[in-house]
Structure formats: C-alpha cells, structure tokens
Design a protein around this motif. Structure first.
Motif, PDB file in Angstrom:
ATOM      1  N   ALA A  98      25.529  33.290  39.340  1.00  0.00           N
ATOM      2  CA  ALA A  98      25.176  34.144  40.472  1.00  0.00           C
ATOM      3  C   ALA A  98      26.373  34.984  40.881  1.00  0.00           C
ATOM      4  CB  ALA A  98      24.710  33.279  41.643  1.00  0.00           C
ATOM      5  N   PRO A  99      26.177  36.269  41.140  1.00  0.00           N
ATOM      6  CA  PRO A  99      27.316  37.122  41.478  1.00  0.00           C
ATOM      7  C   PRO A  99      27.903  36.776  42.837  1.00  0.00           C
ATOM      8  CG  PRO A  99      25.259  38.316  41.750  1.00  0.00           C
ATOM      9  CD  PRO A  99      24.910  37.008  41.120  1.00  0.00           C
ATOM     10  N   ALA A 100      29.222  36.738  42.908  1.00  0.00           N
ATOM     11  CA  ALA A 100      29.927  36.506  44.164  1.00  0.00           C
ATOM     12  C   ALA A 100      30.712  37.757  44.521  1.00  0.00           C
ATOM     13  CB  ALA A 100      30.869  35.312  44.034  1.00  0.00           C
ATOM     14  N   GLN A 101      30.934  37.993  45.819  1.00  0.00           N
ATOM     15  CA  GLN A 101      31.606  39.213  46.256  1.00  0.00           C
ATOM     16  C   GLN A 101      32.890  38.881  47.001  1.00  0.00           C
ATOM     17  OE1 GLN A 101      31.427  42.417  45.846  1.00  0.00           O
ATOM     18  NE2 GLN A 101      33.170  42.648  47.201  1.00  0.00           N
ATOM     19  N   VAL A 102      34.007  39.412  46.502  1.00  0.00           N
ATOM     20  CA  VAL A 102      35.289  39.245  47.183  1.00  0.00           C
ATOM     21  C   VAL A 102      35.351  40.203  48.369  1.00  0.00           C
ATOM     22  CG1 VAL A 102      37.785  39.464  46.956  1.00  0.00           C
ATOM     23  CG2 VAL A 102      36.449  38.579  45.053  1.00  0.00           C
ATOM     24  N   ILE A 103      35.655  39.678  49.555  1.00  0.00           N
ATOM     25  CA  ILE A 103      35.764  40.541  50.738  1.00  0.00           C
ATOM     26  C   ILE A 103      37.215  40.707  51.191  1.00  0.00           C
ATOM     27  CG2 ILE A 103      33.438  39.978  51.508  1.00  0.00           C
ATOM     28  CD1 ILE A 103      34.721  38.140  53.630  1.00  0.00           C
ATOM     29  N   TRP A 104      38.118  39.866  50.666  1.00  0.00           N
ATOM     30  CA  TRP A 104      39.551  40.010  50.990  1.00  0.00           C
ATOM     31  C   TRP A 104      40.335  39.234  49.949  1.00  0.00           C
ATOM     32  CZ3 TRP A 104      43.220  36.212  51.970  1.00  0.00           C
ATOM     33  CH2 TRP A 104      44.489  36.677  52.404  1.00  0.00           C
ATOM     34  N   SER A 105      41.501  39.755  49.569  1.00  0.00           N
ATOM     35  CA  SER A 105      42.392  39.018  48.677  1.00  0.00           C
ATOM     36  C   SER A 105      43.834  39.275  49.087  1.00  0.00           C
ATOM     37  CB  SER A 105      42.173  39.413  47.216  1.00  0.00           C
ATOM     38  OG  SER A 105      42.419  40.778  47.017  1.00  0.00           O
ATOM     39  N   ALA A 106      44.650  38.244  48.899  1.00  0.00           N
ATOM     40  CA  ALA A 106      46.054  38.330  49.317  1.00  0.00           C
ATOM     41  C   ALA A 106      46.909  39.051  48.286  1.00  0.00           C
ATOM     42  CB  ALA A 106      46.597  36.927  49.563  1.00  0.00           C
ATOM     43  N   ASN A 107      46.560  38.922  47.000  1.00  0.00           N
ATOM     44  CA  ASN A 107      47.458  39.382  45.931  1.00  0.00           C
ATOM     45  C   ASN A 107      46.725  40.234  44.911  1.00  0.00           C
ATOM     46  OD1 ASN A 107      46.060  36.947  45.295  1.00  0.00           O
ATOM     47  ND2 ASN A 107      47.314  36.709  43.464  1.00  0.00           N
ATOM     48  N   ARG A 108      45.918  41.204  45.375  1.00  0.00           N
ATOM     49  CA  ARG A 108      45.094  41.989  44.464  1.00  0.00           C
ATOM     50  C   ARG A 108      45.937  42.778  43.463  1.00  0.00           C
ATOM     51  NH1 ARG A 108      42.716  46.862  48.248  1.00  0.00           N
ATOM     52  NH2 ARG A 108      41.464  47.191  46.381  1.00  0.00           N
ATOM     53  N   ASP A 109      47.165  43.194  43.856  1.00  0.00           N
ATOM     54  CA  ASP A 109      48.023  43.950  42.949  1.00  0.00           C
ATOM     55  C   ASP A 109      48.990  43.064  42.160  1.00  0.00           C
ATOM     56  OD1 ASP A 109      47.095  46.561  43.307  1.00  0.00           O
ATOM     57  OD2 ASP A 109      48.178  46.756  45.192  1.00  0.00           O
ATOM     58  N   ARG A 110      48.979  41.747  42.440  1.00  0.00           N
ATOM     59  CA  ARG A 110      49.866  40.846  41.707  1.00  0.00           C
ATOM     60  C   ARG A 110      49.185  39.501  41.494  1.00  0.00           C
ATOM     61  NH1 ARG A 110      56.039  38.911  43.384  1.00  0.00           N
ATOM     62  NH2 ARG A 110      56.386  37.648  41.510  1.00  0.00           N
ATOM     63  N   PRO A 111      48.213  39.437  40.566  1.00  0.00           N
ATOM     64  CA  PRO A 111      47.540  38.163  40.289  1.00  0.00           C
ATOM     65  C   PRO A 111      48.530  37.111  39.777  1.00  0.00           C
ATOM     66  CG  PRO A 111      46.355  40.004  39.310  1.00  0.00           C
ATOM     67  CD  PRO A 111      47.672  40.534  39.766  1.00  0.00           C
ATOM     68  N   VAL A 112      48.209  35.858  40.046  1.00  0.00           N
ATOM     69  CA  VAL A 112      49.077  34.749  39.603  1.00  0.00           C
ATOM     70  C   VAL A 112      48.460  34.056  38.398  1.00  0.00           C
ATOM     71  CG1 VAL A 112      50.043  34.394  41.888  1.00  0.00           C
ATOM     72  CG2 VAL A 112      47.950  33.187  41.231  1.00  0.00           C
ATOM     73  N   ARG A 113      49.244  33.176  37.785  1.00  0.00           N
ATOM     74  CA  ARG A 113      48.786  32.456  36.593  1.00  0.00           C
ATOM     75  C   ARG A 113      48.337  31.036  36.956  1.00  0.00           C
ATOM     76  NH1 ARG A 113      54.249  33.235  33.557  1.00  0.00           N
ATOM     77  NH2 ARG A 113      54.889  33.087  35.742  1.00  0.00           N
ATOM     78  N   ALA A 114      47.905  30.325  35.923  1.00  0.00           N
ATOM     79  CA  ALA A 114      47.540  28.914  36.127  1.00  0.00           C
ATOM     80  C   ALA A 114      48.746  28.146  36.654  1.00  0.00           C
ATOM     81  CB  ALA A 114      47.059  28.309  34.804  1.00  0.00           C
ATOM     82  N   ASN A 115      48.463  27.151  37.495  1.00  0.00           N
ATOM     83  CA  ASN A 115      49.482  26.291  38.120  1.00  0.00           C
ATOM     84  C   ASN A 115      50.269  27.000  39.220  1.00  0.00           C
ATOM     85  OD1 ASN A 115      48.913  23.986  36.485  1.00  0.00           O
ATOM     86  ND2 ASN A 115      50.019  24.977  34.803  1.00  0.00           N
ATOM     87  N   ALA A 116      49.780  28.156  39.673  1.00  0.00           N
ATOM     88  CA  ALA A 116      50.351  28.753  40.883  1.00  0.00           C
ATOM     89  C   ALA A 116      50.014  27.860  42.075  1.00  0.00           C
ATOM     90  CB  ALA A 116      49.786  30.155  41.086  1.00  0.00           C
ATOM     91  N   THR A 117      50.776  28.027  43.179  1.00  0.00           N
ATOM     92  CA  THR A 117      50.574  27.158  44.344  1.00  0.00           C
ATOM     93  C   THR A 117      50.365  27.979  45.605  1.00  0.00           C
ATOM     94  OG1 THR A 117      52.948  27.025  44.800  1.00  0.00           O
ATOM     95  CG2 THR A 117      51.985  25.325  43.373  1.00  0.00           C
ATOM     96  N   LEU A 118      49.575  27.411  46.517  1.00  0.00           N
ATOM     97  CA  LEU A 118      49.424  27.943  47.866  1.00  0.00           C
ATOM     98  C   LEU A 118      49.900  26.852  48.824  1.00  0.00           C
ATOM     99  CD1 LEU A 118      48.319  30.250  49.739  1.00  0.00           C
ATOM    100  CD2 LEU A 118      46.244  28.864  49.921  1.00  0.00           C
ATOM    101  N   GLU A 119      50.941  27.161  49.602  1.00  0.00           N
ATOM    102  CA  GLU A 119      51.513  26.167  50.520  1.00  0.00           C
ATOM    103  C   GLU A 119      51.241  26.560  51.959  1.00  0.00           C
ATOM    104  OE1 GLU A 119      55.779  23.951  51.567  1.00  0.00           O
ATOM    105  OE2 GLU A 119      55.729  25.693  50.223  1.00  0.00           O
TER     106      GLU A 119
END
Length: 811
Positions: A98-119
């Motif tokens: 089912a399609p999901a819609q992003v309404i806000w993102s913190a890092n749209r111009d700098r995506p992170v890789r696997a094992n990134a962290t949010l503290e």
C-alpha cells in the motif's frame, strides 16, 4: 518523497539484542533513548516505526515517525521521516504494497545508511548520525529542558517540556507537504522534490509573503517567479501572514478576523497538499476503494495557470507550444544550435550542441527566437537593475558577461538571465507587446565564417542585396497581380461548382444563416476548423459550423458536404444544409441538446456522473456509427478523428458521430491508403508514423475513447503527476499487474458496482489498441461483442496478454 513504496525498517533500541526487536510503538517517547537503523535480514522481516499516532483516522490510516527506505529496490539509504500509512497494534504495516506518503523528513538532502542512529539525548535534543558516527541532523534545542517526544493526531512531531509546552515541532520546518491544520508561516517555504522517486530538493519552491502566495524557481542573482496570488482584502497592521490548510480551504490569515480563503474540495478521507517536482501544487486524498492516493484538485491550475506556464514543463531551453515541447530554432533558419536531452522525452529540455565556455567568449553569439514569452513575466521586466537603455545595449552587455545566458525582450524593454528555464511560444503582439528571446550560443570558426562575409566582398554583397531587393519587389508585384486575377476567376468557378453538386443537402445564403443564429451570438463550441453556433430555422433547432478561412478549409468543407450529404444513419449526425458564398463556408447540422461527450466524462461542467448502462449504450452507438462508415457505404470511409469532442449526444444520451472534416475515402479493392498525418494527438494509431493507413486507425481511436469513458479522464492529461499523464501507459502497467479495477471512474458508485463488466469492456479496448492493425477487430465484430452474441469473452484475456507482450518487445 512521493507516494512510492516505502519499506519500514526495524528500529532497534540501544539495549540487548532481544529488546532491540521491540521498538516503542506508541505515540510518545521519553529521553534518553537511542534507536538504530538495523539492516540485519532477520529484522527486515519485522517492519516497525519509532512513534505511532495513538489512534486510527476514519480511513484506517496513522501518522508514523521512523526510519524508512529512500531508494528502491536496493534500499541502501534511508530517511528519518513522518508519514501517513496503515499499521496494526504491533507496529507492522498492514499492507507492505500500500502506498505511504511522506509529509516531513529531517534529512531529505542527506540520506543515511544502514546502522545509522537517532538519539533522543538526556538534554532533550534529537540527533541523527550516519553509520560512521558523522553528524547529519539535529533538532537544535539542547538549551531547553525536554520532557518527551510525541506524534500528534495531525501528524506533527513535537518535543515538549514538563508543562506540555512545545519546544520544537516538525510543523515549523515543512519540506514539500502540508497536512490539514498545518500552517505555512510568512517566510517559510515548501520545496519540491527532485522527482517522484528522489527526495532531494529541486529549484522550485512556494512561500508565503506579506500579501499572498508566491512560487519561484531558484536562480542567480535572484529567484524567478512563476506564480503569485495576491490577497484582495486590504491589510491592516503588520501581523505576519500565514497560509493554513483546512478542510475545504487554504486560508490566508494575518490578524484577528482578517483572512481570505481559496476554496478546496471538502475531505471525505485523509488529505494532504504537496508541491510536486513539476511545480504543480496538488491536493491529494486517500481513496478507500482503490487503496491509493489520488489527485482531487490542481490548486494553481484553478487560479489560471496553464501547463506551459510552469518553469520546468519543457526543461531548460525548451519551448512549450500547446503542451508540446521543442528545441529553439534560429529565426528564418532551419539550422539548430540545440538538441533534446532525450529524443524520447522532449519534456526533459534541450542542451546546446556546443557547450558555452568563458575561455572563448569572442565566439559567443545571440540566437534570435521571435514570439517567445518567458514564464517570469510577472516581475522580470520590473527589475530596474537589469534594464538597459536599448535592446542593442542589452545584447552587447550579455555578450560581454560570461554568466549571462539569454536576453529577454518585451516591446522596448529587455533583461538578461543567468539560467534559462522553459519558454512559451505565443502569438505576435500578445497583450500589445512584441516578445522575443536572444539565446547565447557558442559558434565554431566555421559558423562565424558563414555569419560574417569578408571585408573585400562587403561591397559586392551590398550591391547584390540592393539588386535582389528591387528584383524581389518587382516579382512580388507581378505574383500578387496574377494571384488576384486568378482568385476572382476561381471564386466564380467555385460558386458554380457548388451549385452543381448533385444530391447535396439544402443550400442556404449567408444572410439567412446569420439571421437564424442571431448574428452568430450563441456559441456552442469550437471544432477542428471553426466554431459552432446555435440557431433556429422555423421551429427546428440547428447547429451551424462556420469554417475559419475558406482557402484553408475548402477540402474539409467539400469532404463533409459530399460525404455526409450522401449517407444517413441513426448514429451519424445529420447534415441539413450548407452555405458557400465567396470566402464563407458553413455547414448546418441537426442540433444535439446534450452537446459533446467530453462535457460528460471529464467533469469540467459539474455534470452528474453517467451510469454504467448509459456509458455502455454510448460505446455501442459509436461502434454502430463507425461500422456503417467502414462496412456499409459504397466506399469505405475512415473518419480519422474519433475523440469525445466529435461524439454528440441527444436528449436521451444517444450518441452520434460528427465532424467529418478529416475523413478519407477508401476503395473496396484497396488494402491501405497513403495520406498525410491528420487527427488529434492522444488518439492517433501507431501506423500514422508510416502514413499508410486503413480504417483500423478508427478502431484504435475507438479503444482510446472507451478507456476515457470508463476512467472519466483524458488520455493525455498534463494536470496529472508526471507518471500518470498518459492513460494508455497506465493501462499497460495495470494490465501487467492485474489491477484494471484501479482505472474505473471513482465519481460513479454505479461504475464501481459493475466492476466485472467494466473490466471486460477494458479488455475489449485493449483488443482495439493493439499495435498491429491487422490484429484489431472490425467494428462489426466489436458490435457483436457489445451485444453479447456468442463470442468467448475469455478471448480478451488472451489478447490482452498478447498486446502486453508486443509492447514489451517494442520497448
């Protein structure tokens, strides 16, 4: 990011491995906490967010915050984002497809890789780090105490203190989307994504200023404006303006009881407003029947924006003409200094054949492109700093400035620009001004030699030019005189020929038709070669088509009089009479009170949706009219312009084929005829590219019309997102995925209730749309199918698969 498939990743808490598989799947979190974007295959089986809205919306959707995949299908980079989707009590997505819609993102111009962290630090700051520990983003509120983080019922990600006061919120940092209840404050921007599948920002943005809504394209030294909506109510005070998306309106507010609204469709289910990558501002709504997001309103288009008015509609240097894109050509020349970026996708723009280089500024030249309007006509000629005293001064200054890419002129004014977005072809003297563009190109030495004659030959060139001018004027005078003499004889012969047409309908005088149409005052619409007016002869209502330009439309006029005058069928519009006086050419038809079919299937006139039975009858009527033309006339007649605008409806919604201005007669012993391309883009069969056609081109157009009747939209609709512009392309994709039901017109509940029959009708359309004309059915076969004679309906499933295989091989 657009409504693409977004894969939730496991959000693992900084704790032993066992607890890492159990994230905080509620709407609130307390500091300190640490979540890891763990890409272990074991965890990818579980799709859990960080925070979930604590209740479902009426349509079963939730606002969710978490890590999500930002690249398909590799899924190697990720965003920390807030989106709308459907999750169950365990935090897993109910339907991964089912399609999901992003309404806000913190890092749209700098995506992170696997094992990134949010503290979520003990100091109350949200910090996003990549897998190597590098800092990517933070909420920037470490100076204030934060008691927790919550996702609200409106989709706002909020950090709050012990008094529940907001310390930081995502609504203050919008990306490309607003949700109901969210405001765009004065100075804030919505910035479009680079493409529907690329979340990085492009150069287009919308902002709220003190007096209204403005849309720009980023450029140096200043942004270029492509839309503005200024408020009509006079402001009082200096309170900042904000635009708030509400249910049914976009409201501009700048003080108590000081507001102005743009009316929008009232929401039935969850809505959001997004600035798309093409510069359109669209309102989307969740469709529970199709389980997808659909466009319910084109906001800028409703306020007068034409498809050619958008800065990237034809890419850089592209010229938009009636929605079609071309590259610039020098005035009065067939030579080109530009080429398409992609020959198959002209909307991607153009690029110079020779790249501009500042090291060879002496070889720069300005290419003259007349009758060109730039989309930024709002402000570009009001920028005093760029104005020159004359066009020649402006051009010379541009040639001396390497960063100048073009000079744009309106009347006696001119300005220079450092980046050239899409341009628009216009009629001469638009709004009382002459518009033109001078585009900078790089000349090779050979090109310069062609442009500049040598000094010793200048006198010879000037003398030859004078002699040539005198000779040309003399020849022109002789040609004009001969033309006028011949035209007088031709008109006399022409009038005689019309009188001699045997078996033609009634001939009327121009004065008579002018009187019965009240001086052509009641306009019904416009056709391919002229306008149609309502009139009355005695007690009979008529429709009078007045052709534009007798010389240009004579062949079409004769074709209609001779062809329609000799045939009669219940599903063909009856030709009552005609008029031929000097330059006037008029046709008198029976009046069709319901007008053309497009008025009833495109919903431009707020008409009630047609029920399934009526749509079936209309399709059958069209088929019977075409069958008569193809198989029952002495000579086969190919209509060549079948489209909803040429299908007329009577009081009972009986359909009749009209407008035979482009028809072609085919002898019974001819398999094909050679003719120049004619018809309407979007309805043309593939064999038009060879100019060798049969009556089967009408069968292809009939297939397109079936799909438009079923889906309630045009085949080519530039107001749709880029990936949904062409209906036939969507049909191919939906057939491959066995999702034909998604194309059914959702305006009509009756259509949805007959979805099995509608899908069978789509398969008939697919049969008619086959690339190989020989494989298309005859119209008599189509009628047998529509009348439910013993034709195996499962034949369509086989033909649909065959059609897809052929399209695949061709691609």
């Amino acid at each position: 990011m657009g409504p693409v498939k977004l894969l939730f990743l496991v959000i693992a808490a900084a704790a032993p491995l066992l607890s890492a598989a159990k994230p905080s799947n509620n709407s609130m979190a307390k500091p300190p906490m640490l979540w890891t974007n763990n890409n272990d295959p074991l965890f990818n089986l579980v799709m859990l967010p960080i925070l979930i809205q604590d209740y479902h919306n009426s349509d079963g959707l939730n606002f969710v915050a978490g890590f999500l995949c930002a690249s398909n299908p590799t899924c190697d980079v990720y965003l920390f984002a807030v989106l709308i989707t459907d999750v169950n009590n365990d935090g897993a997505m109910v339907d991964e497809n089912a399609p999901a819609q992003v309404i806000w993102s913190a890092n749209r111009d700098r995506p992170v890789r696997a094992n990134a962290t949010l503290e979520f630090t003990s100091g109350g700051n949200l910090v996003l780090r990549d897998a190597d520990g590098s800092h990517v983003w933070s909420s920037g509120n470490s100076g204030r105490h934060v008691d927790g983080m919550v996702i609200t019922e409106m989709g706002n990600l909020v950090l709050f203190d012990h008094r529940n006061a907001t310390v930081w919120q995502s609504f203050d940092h919008p990306t490309d989307t607003l949700v109901p209840g969210q405001s765009l404050m004065e100075g804030m921007r919505l910035k479009a994504n680079a493409s529907p599948i690329n979340s990085t920002e492009n150069e287009l943005y919308i902002t709220v200023l003190q007096d209204g809504l403005y849309a720009y394209a980023e450029s140096t030294p200043r942004p270029q404006l492509y839309f503005l909506h200024q408020m009509q109510i006079q402001r009082i005070g200096n309170a900042p303006t904000k635009a708030t998306l509400m249910n049914g309106s976009l409201s501009f507010i700048w003080g108590p009881d000081m507001n102005e609204n743009i009316t929008l469709p009232v929401a039935q289910y969850t809505q959001y407003m997004r600035l798309d990558s093409d510069g359109y501002l669209r309102l989307y709504e969740w469709s529970s029947s199709s389980q997808s997001w659909t466009v319910v309103y084109d906001i800028l288009g409703s306020m007068g924006m034409d498809p050619c008015d958008y800065p990237t509609v034809c890419g850089e240097y592209g010229i938009c003409t009636g929605g079609q894109c071309t590259c610039p050509l020098e005035n009065n020349s067939s030579s080109s200094y530009f080429k398409p970026v992609d020959d198959r996708k002209p909307n991607l723009g153009c690029t110079p054949l020779a790249p501009l280089t500042c090291q060879e500024i002496q070889h720069h030249q300005l290419l003259t492109i007349p009758n060109i309007s730039y989309y930024d006509n709002f402000t570009i000629f009001d920028t005093q700093n760029n104005k020159r005293t004359s066009i020649s001064d402006c051009k010379q200054a541009c040639l001396e400035n390497c960063s100048c890419m073009a000079v744009l002129c309106r009347g006696g004014e001119c300005v220079s620009v450092t980046k050239v977005f899409s341009m628009q072809s216009i009629q001469p003297e638009t709004n009382g001004y002459d518009y033109s563009a001078y585009l900078k190109v790089q000349l090779s030495p050979a090109d310069e030699n062609k442009k500049k004659p040598s000094n010793e030959n200048k006198k010879k060139v000037m003398l030859g030019a004078r002699l040539g001018s005198v000779t040309t004027l003399l020849l022109l005078f002789i040609v004009v005189a001969l033309y006028l003499q011949r035209r007088r004889k031709y008109e006399e012969k022409d009038e005689f020929d019309f009188d001699q047409l045997p078996g033609t309908p009634t001939r009327y005088s121009f004065e008579k038709l002018s009187e019965c149409t009240e001086e052509f005052s009641k306009k019904l619409g416009e056709g391919g070669f002229g306008s149609v007016f309502e009139g009355k002869i005695g007690e009979e209502r008529i429709a009078v088509k007045r052709l534009e330009g007798a010389r240009q439309g004579k062949k079409e006029f004769l074709a209609e009089v001779e062809t329609i005058g000799s045939i009669e069928h219940i599903n063909l519009v009856r030709l009552i009479g005609f008029c031929a006086e000097k330059s006037e050419r008029l046709l008198v038809y029976e009046y069709m009170p319901r007008g053309s079919l497009d008025r009833w299937i495109y919903y431009r006139h707020n008409n009630v949706p047609l029920d399934w039975c009526t749509r079936c009858r209309i399709i059958l009527d069209i088929a019977k009219g075409l069958c008569y033309l193809h198989e029952d006339c002495r000579r086969k007649i190919a209509h060549l312009d079948i489209k909803p605008q040429n299908i007329l409806l009577d009081d009972n919604f009986n359909a009749k084929v009209a407008d035979f201005g482009l028809c072609k007669l085919i002898n019974r012993d001819q398999s094909k005829v050679v003719t120049m391309m004619r018809g309407t883009p979007g309805y043309l069969a593939p064999e038009w590219l060879t100019s060798r056609i049969t009556e089967k081109v009408d069968v292809y157009s009939f297939g397109v019309v079936i799909m438009e009747i079923i889906s309630g939209r045009k085949n080519i609709d530039n107001s749709q997102p880029e990936e949904n512009v062409e209906l036939i392309n969507i049909l191919r994709e939906k057939t491959q995925n066995n999702q034909l039901i998604d194309l059914i017109d959702k305006h009509s509940d009756d259509m949805v209730s007959h979805q099995e029959e509608v899908v069978h009708m789509m398969k008939l359309a697919i049969w008619c749309l086959q690339h190989d004309s020989i494989r298309r059915p005859s119209m008599s076969t189509v009628i047998k199918v529509l009348e439910e004679l013993p034709i195996n309906i499962y034949m369509f499933d086989y033909l649909a698969k065959l059609y897809l295989m052929v399209l695949y091989l061709q691609s």
